[in-house]
Design an enzyme around this catalytic site. Structure first.
Site, mmCIF file in Angstrom:
data_model
loop_
_atom_site.group_PDB
_atom_site.id
_atom_site.type_symbol
_atom_site.label_atom_id
_atom_site.label_comp_id
_atom_site.label_asym_id
_atom_site.label_seq_id
_atom_site.Cartn_x
_atom_site.Cartn_y
_atom_site.Cartn_z
ATOM 1 N N LEU A 152 -88.486 3.247 3.187
ATOM 2 C CA LEU A 152 -87.521 3.753 1.959
ATOM 3 C C LEU A 152 -86.690 2.545 1.560
ATOM 4 O O LEU A 152 -86.047 2.029 2.671
ATOM 5 C CB LEU A 152 -86.864 4.950 2.329
ATOM 6 N N ASP A 153 -86.406 2.428 0.432
ATOM 7 C CA ASP A 153 -85.123 1.378 -0.137
ATOM 8 C C ASP A 153 -83.852 2.146 0.615
ATOM 9 O O ASP A 153 -83.647 3.226 1.012
ATOM 10 C CB ASP A 153 -84.953 1.727 -1.516
ATOM 11 N N ARG A 154 -83.156 1.186 0.908
ATOM 12 C CA ARG A 154 -82.025 1.132 1.656
ATOM 13 C C ARG A 154 -81.091 2.243 1.053
ATOM 14 O O ARG A 154 -80.141 3.115 1.635
ATOM 15 C CB ARG A 154 -81.182 -0.071 1.820
#
Length: 316
Positions: free
Chosen positions: A144-146
């Site tokens: 997942l994106d940060r």
């Protein structure tokens, strides 16, 4: 067809949940010594590589320190721990939703990267789970994106990781996201958005271009409020970089807290955890490729802008 030789095991243990760096000396190039190659390859500061050799920090497959004047040998493996920069701890809990002998499903907070990358190394979900759960071989099946919170799948056994990664590659995982964004009564929903998204290396944002669609998202309005906010259910059919954020922006309802869409915001100081991106990986559903069990997991997190917009906007 020649079978690949298995990689030799690391002679060095993890440090703070982070694997040591592995380097294989390439064939077809000629350096007189191992040091000469590493100085060129690592592009470290003056004296850094020499200091590592002097301290015995660069080792071979037998775990013994490699001397700086060791002759260059194509195919030779080396290991070392890189010096890690100081990182501001992400002050939010990383919840474990499910754990068995094959997988771990974690509910990741905003601002915590999934895996080590760039300046985020020890403050990542993978490193933290390895430390907290005592599973040094834990690996990520996807990312997942940060800035996105929610469910992430990790694998316990390295030999099974490929089976779970294949689920994501072959789109056999049903994922549902939740987002908070402006409410536009003129926007006809539900709808399926299809476009072609490209993300160029070194460019912060992805963009839509003409051509065959490679990104598909189902967008539904779950609820809206008199203050002009909407809560959206997003179901991606593909997994392009920033896909949900790009598609919501293209619809004219960019996700709250997005520092890239519709415009790139200036950098924020390290440790600024205010106004997180209001995007959450809410559900994860798949058939376990190892056990055959039907899994459906749900994030227990809430999007702050929906539960209390004033507090979110004030950065509380």
């Amino acid at each position: 067809m020649r079978r690949r030789r298995p990689l030799p095991p690391s002679p060095l243990p993890q440090r703070d949940g982070v694997d040591p760096v592995r380097v294989r000396l390439p064939a077809g190039e000629r350096w007189s010594t191992v040091r000469e190659h590493l100085v060129q390859r690592l592009s470290a500061g003056p004296g850094v590589v020499d200091g590592m050799f002097a301290a015995g920090l660069i080792v071979g497959a037998d775990g013994r320190a490699v001397p700086a004047d060791a002759p260059y040998a194509p195919g030779m493996y080396l290991w070392f721990h890189r010096e890690l920069p100081a990182e501001v701890p992400v002050p939010f809990p990383l919840e474990v939703v499910h754990r068995d002998e094959h997988i771990v499903v974690a509910d990741k907070p905003h601002f915590l990267a999934t895996t080590p990358r760039g300046s985020h190394v020890t403050q990542t979900a993978l490193a933290r789970l390895r430390r907290e759960l005592g599973i040094p071989e834990l690996g990520a099946a996807h990312r997942l994106d940060r800035l996105t919170a929610g469910l992430v799948l990790f694998t316990v056994r390295p030999g099974e990781r490929g089976a779970y990664q294949t689920l994501f590659r072959d789109r056999l995982v049903h994922k549902e996201y939740e987002a908070v964004a402006p409410y536009d009564p003129a926007l006809e929903l539900p709808r399926t958005v299809r476009s072609r998204i490209v993300k160029e290396c070194g460019v912060l944002t992805a963009r839509e271009v003409g051509g065959e669609p490679n990104a598909v998202t189902r967008v539904e309005l779950a609820a809206h409020r008199p203050d002009g906010l909407g809560r959206y259910r997003l179901v991606p059919g593909t997994g392009q970089t920033h896909q949900l954020r790009v598609h919501m922006n293209a619809l004219g309802v960019p996700i709250l807290g997005d520092p890239l869409y519709p415009a790139v915001a200036g950098p924020v100081p390290a440790g600024d955890f205010r106004r997180p991106l209001q995007l959450l990986a809410r559900h994860l559903e798949f058939t376990d490729p190892v056990t055959g069990v039907e899994h459906r997991f749900t994030s227990g997190r809430a999007l702050a802008a929906w539960s209390s917009y004033e507090d979110w906007a004030a950065g509380q």
